[in-house]
Design an enzyme around this catalytic site. Sequence first.
Site, mmCIF file in Angstrom:
data_model
loop_
_atom_site.group_PDB
_atom_site.id
_atom_site.type_symbol
_atom_site.label_atom_id
_atom_site.label_comp_id
_atom_site.label_asym_id
_atom_site.label_seq_id
_atom_site.Cartn_x
_atom_site.Cartn_y
_atom_site.Cartn_z
ATOM 1 N N HIS A 90 0.826 -1.254 0.089
ATOM 2 C CA HIS A 90 -0.076 -0.003 0.024
ATOM 3 C C HIS A 90 1.005 1.161 -0.049
ATOM 4 C CE1 HIS A 90 0.421 0.840 4.313
ATOM 5 N NE2 HIS A 90 0.489 -0.321 4.591
ATOM 6 N N ASP A 92 -0.489 4.378 0.749
ATOM 7 C CA ASP A 92 -0.982 5.439 1.878
ATOM 8 C C ASP A 92 -0.060 5.217 2.863
ATOM 9 O OD1 ASP A 92 -2.558 2.929 2.092
ATOM 10 O OD2 ASP A 92 -3.498 4.316 3.733
ATOM 11 N N ASP A 123 6.658 1.134 6.068
ATOM 12 C CA ASP A 123 5.209 0.717 5.857
ATOM 13 C C ASP A 123 4.277 1.743 5.202
ATOM 14 O OD1 ASP A 123 2.651 -0.553 6.599
ATOM 15 O OD2 ASP A 123 2.545 0.737 8.379
ATOM 16 N N GLU A 156 -5.126 1.614 2.861
ATOM 17 C CA GLU A 156 -4.938 0.642 3.860
ATOM 18 C C GLU A 156 -5.078 1.188 5.351
ATOM 19 O OE1 GLU A 156 -3.175 -2.309 6.691
ATOM 20 O OE2 GLU A 156 -2.410 -0.249 6.151
ATOM 21 N N GLU A 157 -4.380 2.354 5.541
ATOM 22 C CA GLU A 157 -4.239 2.999 7.163
ATOM 23 C C GLU A 157 -5.296 3.444 7.854
ATOM 24 O OE1 GLU A 157 -1.808 1.858 8.649
ATOM 25 O OE2 GLU A 157 0.181 2.144 7.325
ATOM 26 N N HIS A 423 4.211 3.675 12.356
ATOM 27 C CA HIS A 423 3.167 4.459 12.716
ATOM 28 C C HIS A 423 3.847 5.566 13.982
ATOM 29 C CE1 HIS A 423 -0.215 1.620 11.828
ATOM 30 N NE2 HIS A 423 0.523 1.520 10.703
#
Length: 454
Positions: A90, A92, A123, A156-157, A423
Amino acid sequence: MTAHPISETIASLMPRAKAELAELVAFQSVADPAVYPRSECDAAAEWVAGALRAEDFQDVALLDTPDGSRSVYGFMPGPAGAPTVLLYAHYDVQPPLDESAWLSPPFELTERDGRWFGRGSADCKGGFVMHLLALRALKANGGVPVSVKVIAEGSEEQGTGGLEQYAQAHPELLAADTVVIGDTGNFRVGLPTVTSTLRGMTMLRVRLDTLEGNLHSGQFGGAAPDALAAMIQLLASLRAEDGTTTVDGLTTGAKWDGLQYPEAEFRKDAKVLDGVELISTGTVADRIWARPAVTVIGIDCPPVVGATPSVQASARAQISLRVPPGVDADEATKLLTAHLRSRAPWGARVSVEQVGQGQPFRADVSSPAYAAMADAMRAAYPGQEMQSCGMGGSIPLCNTLASLYPEAEILLIGLSEPEAQIHAVNESVSPEELERMSVAEALFLQNYAASKKA
């Protein structure tokens, strides 16, 4: 690294990979227009599509999904009769949070202490670059032995399910014999790992209202019901004194049977302050891979600077509940909603809104694809055997793909080892892990193709 031709090719491609990852990280592709403009995600999607076209992918398309985001798809045909492998990543990313806490700009790939820092570096923009590296190495060493589909998700996030809904409406699009989800990672740098389980999640926003408007705390405080105080009491009901999640009706005592996570290592990885205890009971693996975990991820309240002496009329919070395999996310949502409605103090008016959900996932690690991956990781990480662990995060698409294509094997690998700090502020990727995991993926595709011929 070994002297395998694939390894040598990928090593030679690393400067290009760094430059490409820097370009991709530069897009502020947070899939929330309230945080960053949608044009940033659109530009990142166009970049991904251009990268696929440059590698001779066919049918490259930007898919408008029901949640307003765009996923990027491409297809590369392989030899006649070859199996089809779907590669997922992903583009995003999570918001950078407190940009002042970053040691370098979050959307500028920066090398420091042997790592590359930037939001999405691990990520999961790095996961997309990993796929590119593996395919380029195969093309330079006899060709790609399988048909390849690539899907790069755009939300996705956010957990809003755009790609899952699109896949369900177009079930033929992502059909494959095997799926490689490039969005997890190794248990530790240098230890090749596949992820065997994922916790699912539900995301709720709860609002409490107690008054028609804020009141002077000197004139009314002490009798007037304070919505912020009510919210604090309600949120406290979600945990026991030791920090164990306590949602009414939700089972919390499961055990993890497999690779363990030593407490000292976890404390170091999580950067727990000296003298501060871990929460809950059981092994660390029990707590983060096998049991539900509630987290208050946001709360609306007056900031300290500029606060007035007022009794608050309303309060709002956002709550994430992670649920392990064996717990249905729909049922967990119902239980959490009921808990919030029944536990609000003083008759406060409660409204609950669901803003995201995904089911937990358990992979079949005994499948032939996992044997092919074990051989590949053994070659990419000399002297190391592939390990299997859980992951506390959620990838809702896994369950969608498993239901659409029940015969497909699903593997979860990636670049998000503990030092990556995904994150969080100062997210980074190890270039050595990017290199070795790209080698592992390329060798896996060779091994998998050979196993299908046998």
